[in-house]
Write a protein that holds these residues in place. Sequence first.
Motif, mmCIF file in Angstrom:
data_model
loop_
_atom_site.group_PDB
_atom_site.id
_atom_site.type_symbol
_atom_site.label_atom_id
_atom_site.label_comp_id
_atom_site.label_asym_id
_atom_site.label_seq_id
_atom_site.Cartn_x
_atom_site.Cartn_y
_atom_site.Cartn_z
ATOM 1 N N ASP A 100 5.350 -11.696 11.817
ATOM 2 C CA ASP A 100 6.238 -10.537 11.811
ATOM 3 C C ASP A 100 6.293 -9.838 13.157
ATOM 4 O O ASP A 100 7.181 -9.032 13.422
ATOM 5 C CB ASP A 100 5.847 -9.547 10.712
ATOM 6 N N LEU A 101 5.362 -10.173 14.050
ATOM 7 C CA LEU A 101 5.380 -9.638 15.410
ATOM 8 C C LEU A 101 5.858 -10.669 16.431
ATOM 9 O O LEU A 101 5.773 -10.459 17.633
ATOM 10 C CB LEU A 101 3.984 -9.123 15.796
ATOM 11 N N GLY A 102 6.352 -11.800 15.923
ATOM 12 C CA GLY A 102 6.853 -12.847 16.811
ATOM 13 C C GLY A 102 5.770 -13.739 17.369
ATOM 14 O O GLY A 102 5.982 -14.436 18.365
ATOM 15 N N GLU A 137 9.985 -2.679 8.266
ATOM 16 C CA GLU A 137 9.855 -2.817 9.723
ATOM 17 C C GLU A 137 8.386 -2.725 10.126
ATOM 18 O O GLU A 137 7.679 -1.807 9.758
ATOM 19 C CB GLU A 137 10.637 -1.717 10.440
ATOM 20 N N THR A 138 7.931 -3.737 10.834
ATOM 21 C CA THR A 138 6.575 -3.752 11.364
ATOM 22 C C THR A 138 6.667 -3.717 12.880
ATOM 23 O O THR A 138 7.471 -4.417 13.464
ATOM 24 C CB THR A 138 5.826 -5.018 10.919
ATOM 25 N N ILE A 175 11.774 -12.223 9.060
ATOM 26 C CA ILE A 175 11.683 -10.974 9.820
ATOM 27 C C ILE A 175 12.996 -10.206 9.746
ATOM 28 O O ILE A 175 13.019 -8.972 9.681
ATOM 29 C CB ILE A 175 11.332 -11.257 11.300
ATOM 30 N N TYR A 176 14.097 -10.952 9.749
ATOM 31 C CA TYR A 176 15.415 -10.328 9.814
ATOM 32 C C TYR A 176 16.075 -10.215 8.439
ATOM 33 O O TYR A 176 17.214 -9.784 8.334
ATOM 34 C CB TYR A 176 16.306 -11.131 10.752
ATOM 35 N N ARG A 236 -0.214 -9.484 18.033
ATOM 36 C CA ARG A 236 1.126 -9.938 18.401
ATOM 37 C C ARG A 236 1.154 -11.444 18.653
ATOM 38 O O ARG A 236 2.221 -12.055 18.647
ATOM 39 C CB ARG A 236 1.626 -9.189 19.637
ATOM 40 N N LEU A 237 -0.004 -12.075 18.878
ATOM 41 C CA LEU A 237 -0.076 -13.518 19.038
ATOM 42 C C LEU A 237 -0.202 -14.238 17.701
ATOM 43 O O LEU A 237 0.299 -15.342 17.528
ATOM 44 C CB LEU A 237 -1.274 -13.908 19.918
#
Length: 345
Positions: A169-171, A339-340, A333-334, A164-165
Amino acid sequence: MAPLRWGFMGAGKISNDFAAAIDTFSKDEHMKVAVAAREKHNAEAFAKKFGFEKSYDSYESLAKDPDVDIVYIGTVHPKHYELCKLCIENNKHILCEKPLTIRLEHTQTLIKLAEAKGKFFQEAVWSRFFPIYERIRQEIKAGSLGEINLVTAVFGFNDQQTSRLMRKDLGGSSLMDIGGYTIQFALQVYGPEMPEKIRAVAIKNDYDIDVSLAIMLQWKNGKIAQLTSSFLAKMDSSAHIWGSDGSLKVHEPFHCPDQMTLKGKVEKHSLPSVKHSLEFPNGQGMVYEVQEVKRCIDNGLTESPYFTHKETLIIAQIEDEIKKQIGLSFEEIYSTDKETWIEAV
């Protein structure tokens, strides 16, 4: 006052620490009603651990639960916008982990929608509710440091494995994950005003997100903030306020501190005790955030005066300009149907 009835969206590490904080209060003050997660077994395990009455594998079901007053959102960053919007539409109070969103226009939209509903709506910048941050406010108001023209803050650790870091795609982004803490510190000192100049440089990874970032902010009165965030280096994650009559250091971790040094004199503030094991350093300090949320709602406030919607918007605007300068965008992402997801922070 009636107890505040909580619903959780997300059952990951950050939710663990927030639930541990709520667990320090009596049921006359706070009740853990429901938790929702993408996987039913995760929600059930979290509910069993912390004593929630219900578990859902649907965020919509939780948002529509009439027994829930306020929703705590602890999912990965790209999901904050849609989940906040869902909760606003269902007339819930909201405490959403930072960053509120990863797009400026999403942050602007949510605040407008929340203010129109008149519900409590807060980005969970828990730093502002620690006793040491109250001490900072006191010293700035008293003018004990004299004229303040420089603020510095660094936040860094070596972690290039956590998805996630590292993944866009996970921000992922040091700016969006930890850089906001350095920016909010500067605003705590200088006040909620946009800087006149913003300069930023970054080291980026193969996913094209910043893994190390240096920021300079300057306001129209000449005051400067020098800020650094990094996933590449273990830093002394402290912050300093430099004044003409002395300095104030907030010791590591400055975003959730229990120690500061004012003009050479060390002050220590013991943090509350919690019953459960924690995932993050000084996670028990979320107790202060729980207290502030209850105080605000009991008094009819829709935001905390210690971290306002205006500051959320200013940080989002600063981050937007930094993203432009370092070539960071989350638009893809949008703009995809794929969808991840990783369950939660």
